[in-house]
Design a protein around this motif. Structure first.
Motif, PDB file in Angstrom:
ATOM      1  N   ASN A 260       0.803  -1.224   0.000  1.00  0.00           N
ATOM      2  CA  ASN A 260       0.000   0.000   0.000  1.00  0.00           C
ATOM      3  C   ASN A 260       0.834   1.271   0.000  1.00  0.00           C
ATOM      4  OD1 ASN A 260      -2.286  -1.451  -0.140  1.00  0.00           O
ATOM      5  ND2 ASN A 260      -3.192  -0.716   1.779  1.00  0.00           N
ATOM      6  N   GLU A 261       2.111   1.124  -0.289  1.00  0.00           N
ATOM      7  CA  GLU A 261       3.004   2.287  -0.314  1.00  0.00           C
ATOM      8  C   GLU A 261       3.379   2.603  -1.766  1.00  0.00           C
ATOM      9  OE1 GLU A 261       3.907   3.910   2.403  1.00  0.00           O
ATOM     10  OE2 GLU A 261       3.162   2.517   3.923  1.00  0.00           O
ATOM     11  N   LEU A 262       3.162   3.837  -2.173  1.00  0.00           N
ATOM     12  CA  LEU A 262       3.449   4.255  -3.549  1.00  0.00           C
ATOM     13  C   LEU A 262       4.448   5.411  -3.569  1.00  0.00           C
ATOM     14  CD1 LEU A 262      -0.255   4.587  -4.790  1.00  0.00           C
ATOM     15  CD2 LEU A 262       1.187   2.552  -4.907  1.00  0.00           C
ATOM     16  N   ALA A 263       5.266   5.426  -4.600  1.00  0.00           N
ATOM     17  CA  ALA A 263       6.144   6.576  -4.853  1.00  0.00           C
ATOM     18  C   ALA A 263       5.961   6.950  -6.320  1.00  0.00           C
ATOM     19  CB  ALA A 263       7.593   6.219  -4.559  1.00  0.00           C
ATOM     20  N   LEU A 264       5.538   8.197  -6.570  1.00  0.00           N
ATOM     21  CA  LEU A 264       5.169   8.637  -7.921  1.00  0.00           C
ATOM     22  C   LEU A 264       5.964   9.881  -8.299  1.00  0.00           C
ATOM     23  CD1 LEU A 264       1.285   8.446  -7.406  1.00  0.00           C
ATOM     24  CD2 LEU A 264       2.806   6.612  -8.193  1.00  0.00           C
ATOM     25  N   GLU A 265       6.831   9.734  -9.288  1.00  0.00           N
ATOM     26  CA  GLU A 265       7.656  10.870  -9.733  1.00  0.00           C
ATOM     27  C   GLU A 265       6.875  11.738 -10.723  1.00  0.00           C
ATOM     28  OE1 GLU A 265      10.625   9.876 -12.583  1.00  0.00           O
ATOM     29  OE2 GLU A 265      12.019  11.431 -11.889  1.00  0.00           O
ATOM     30  N   PHE A 266       7.018  13.042 -10.588  1.00  0.00           N
ATOM     31  CA  PHE A 266       6.367  13.931 -11.549  1.00  0.00           C
ATOM     32  C   PHE A 266       7.273  15.108 -11.886  1.00  0.00           C
ATOM     33  CE2 PHE A 266       5.357  17.325  -8.565  1.00  0.00           C
ATOM     34  CZ  PHE A 266       5.205  16.676  -7.350  1.00  0.00           C
ATOM     35  N   THR A 267       6.947  15.753 -12.995  1.00  0.00           N
ATOM     36  CA  THR A 267       7.563  17.042 -13.311  1.00  0.00           C
ATOM     37  C   THR A 267       6.442  18.040 -13.558  1.00  0.00           C
ATOM     38  OG1 THR A 267       7.698  16.385 -15.637  1.00  0.00           O
ATOM     39  CG2 THR A 267       9.699  16.119 -14.324  1.00  0.00           C
ATOM     40  N   GLY A 268       6.785  19.311 -13.545  1.00  0.00           N
ATOM     41  CA  GLY A 268       5.815  20.365 -13.779  1.00  0.00           C
ATOM     42  C   GLY A 268       6.553  21.688 -13.684  1.00  0.00           C
ATOM     43  N   ARG A 269       5.802  22.768 -13.480  1.00  0.00           N
ATOM     44  CA  ARG A 269       6.453  24.070 -13.293  1.00  0.00           C
ATOM     45  C   ARG A 269       5.535  24.989 -12.484  1.00  0.00           C
ATOM     46  NH1 ARG A 269       4.222  23.662 -18.171  1.00  0.00           N
ATOM     47  NH2 ARG A 269       2.880  25.403 -18.791  1.00  0.00           N
ATOM     48  N   VAL A 270       6.161  25.928 -11.807  1.00  0.00           N
ATOM     49  CA  VAL A 270       5.430  27.018 -11.150  1.00  0.00           C
ATOM     50  C   VAL A 270       5.859  28.274 -11.876  1.00  0.00           C
ATOM     51  CG1 VAL A 270       5.009  28.265  -9.015  1.00  0.00           C
ATOM     52  CG2 VAL A 270       5.428  25.804  -8.931  1.00  0.00           C
ATOM     53  N   GLY A 271       4.939  28.869 -12.612  1.00  0.00           N
ATOM     54  CA  GLY A 271       5.320  29.988 -13.482  1.00  0.00           C
ATOM     55  C   GLY A 271       6.353  29.492 -14.476  1.00  0.00           C
ATOM     56  N   GLU A 272       7.528  30.114 -14.460  1.00  0.00           N
ATOM     57  CA  GLU A 272       8.596  29.733 -15.393  1.00  0.00           C
ATOM     58  C   GLU A 272       9.543  28.703 -14.783  1.00  0.00           C
ATOM     59  OE1 GLU A 272       8.986  31.437 -18.689  1.00  0.00           O
ATOM     60  OE2 GLU A 272       6.897  31.613 -18.015  1.00  0.00           O
ATOM     61  N   VAL A 273       9.340  28.378 -13.523  1.00  0.00           N
ATOM     62  CA  VAL A 273      10.305  27.547 -12.797  1.00  0.00           C
ATOM     63  C   VAL A 273       9.962  26.063 -12.944  1.00  0.00           C
ATOM     64  CG1 VAL A 273      11.427  27.108 -10.578  1.00  0.00           C
ATOM     65  CG2 VAL A 273      10.561  29.406 -11.113  1.00  0.00           C
ATOM     66  N   GLU A 274      10.837  25.318 -13.615  1.00  0.00           N
ATOM     67  CA  GLU A 274      10.620  23.876 -13.785  1.00  0.00           C
ATOM     68  C   GLU A 274      10.915  23.135 -12.492  1.00  0.00           C
ATOM     69  OE1 GLU A 274      11.545  22.126 -17.934  1.00  0.00           O
ATOM     70  OE2 GLU A 274      13.129  23.585 -17.484  1.00  0.00           O
ATOM     71  N   LEU A 275      10.227  22.022 -12.291  1.00  0.00           N
ATOM     72  CA  LEU A 275      10.436  21.252 -11.067  1.00  0.00           C
ATOM     73  C   LEU A 275      10.287  19.755 -11.320  1.00  0.00           C
ATOM     74  CD1 LEU A 275       7.488  20.156  -9.812  1.00  0.00           C
ATOM     75  CD2 LEU A 275       7.207  22.581  -9.404  1.00  0.00           C
ATOM     76  N   GLN A 276      10.944  19.010 -10.445  1.00  0.00           N
ATOM     77  CA  GLN A 276      10.781  17.552 -10.368  1.00  0.00           C
ATOM     78  C   GLN A 276      10.264  17.275  -8.961  1.00  0.00           C
ATOM     79  OE1 GLN A 276      14.498  15.479 -10.023  1.00  0.00           O
ATOM     80  NE2 GLN A 276      13.651  13.469 -10.519  1.00  0.00           N
ATOM     81  N   GLY A 277       9.311  16.343  -8.851  1.00  0.00           N
ATOM     82  CA  GLY A 277       8.777  16.072  -7.530  1.00  0.00           C
ATOM     83  C   GLY A 277       8.428  14.620  -7.367  1.00  0.00           C
ATOM     84  N   ILE A 278       8.088  14.261  -6.135  1.00  0.00           N
ATOM     85  CA  ILE A 278       7.635  12.901  -5.879  1.00  0.00           C
ATOM     86  C   ILE A 278       6.519  12.928  -4.841  1.00  0.00           C
ATOM     87  CG2 ILE A 278       9.393  12.419  -4.101  1.00  0.00           C
ATOM     88  CD1 ILE A 278       9.409   9.588  -5.920  1.00  0.00           C
ATOM     89  N   ASP A 279       5.506  12.122  -5.086  1.00  0.00           N
ATOM     90  CA  ASP A 279       4.462  11.880  -4.100  1.00  0.00           C
ATOM     91  C   ASP A 279       4.765  10.558  -3.416  1.00  0.00           C
ATOM     92  OD1 ASP A 279       2.864  14.085  -4.915  1.00  0.00           O
ATOM     93  OD2 ASP A 279       1.896  12.890  -6.475  1.00  0.00           O
ATOM     94  N   LEU A 280       4.846  10.560  -2.100  1.00  0.00           N
ATOM     95  CA  LEU A 280       4.946   9.307  -1.336  1.00  0.00           C
ATOM     96  C   LEU A 280       3.598   9.099  -0.672  1.00  0.00           C
ATOM     97  CD1 LEU A 280       8.461   9.754   0.364  1.00  0.00           C
ATOM     98  CD2 LEU A 280       7.901   8.811  -1.890  1.00  0.00           C
TER      99      LEU A 280
END
Lengths: 134, 134
Positions: A70-90
């Protein structure tokens, strides 16, 4: 099993479906958000904070995903305004496949600052209004 | 298979064994570190940056871990000075079980700021010295 959750979660994020988002949060859900060390707990607060995050991060795209029971780790990318980001949901799911615990981690520093700039004032306002009504 | 890598990785981090750390990095390894969007590439640079991070974060403790073929996600906690943090290593292993790609994500904001304060000046110095020698 958690595959059903995953396809619904991806849809919720892609469509910013805040009604369906609420339905996948357990009542006692807690979130560890990028700007804060302190966790926020309870469906109302977490729903509000996640809604703000979903509306602030644009171009949400999921990449690698890991599942272990029942434990998930989900990688994502996106941006806030012009700032690119990499993230993860645990994500920890409960037995009903609702989210019991969620941590969101993001890099780089600039993206968290940009996220905080938008989210923190609205979150403060929300918490203050709850304080008044409660 | 990746289990062998994992026990060695945990030992390297726990003992801050920088010699063994170098041995688990592929020559073309790249790292996405918490403060930066730009990736750093090459064994020397990544080894130096990881060494700085390992020496700056105290009380490194691993928690949840996920594996999917050669892709790993490893949750940890620790602190920089008095600032507690939660982090995750996203690791791609190559066929020789060396690290081809590594991303490190940390929350909260304050912990990344504290990490950057220590690491960035030393990293700048290191890169400048390489520029001079190369």
């Amino acid at each position: 099993m958690s595959g059903d959750f995953l396809s619904e979660w991806r849809r919720i994020v892609a469509e910013r479906d805040l009604v369906a988002l609420r339905a996948v949060l357990a009542e006692g859900v807690s979130i560890g958000a990028p700007p804060y060390w302190q966790r926020f707990a309870g469906r109302d607060v977490v729903h509000h904070l996640l809604g703000l995050i979903l509306h602030t991060i644009e171009g949400f795209t999921y990449h690698r995903e890991w599942r272990h029971a029942n434990e998930l780790a989900l990688e994502f990318t996106g941006r806030v305004g012009e700032v690119e980001l990499q993230g993860i949901d645990l994500i920890t799911l409960d037995d009903r496949l609702a989210i019991a615990k969620l941590d969101v981690l993001i890099r780089p520093l600039r993206a968290i600052e940009a996220l905080q700039e938008v989210v923190a004032p609205q979150m403060t306002k929300f918490l203050a209004s709850r304080g008044r009504s409660g």
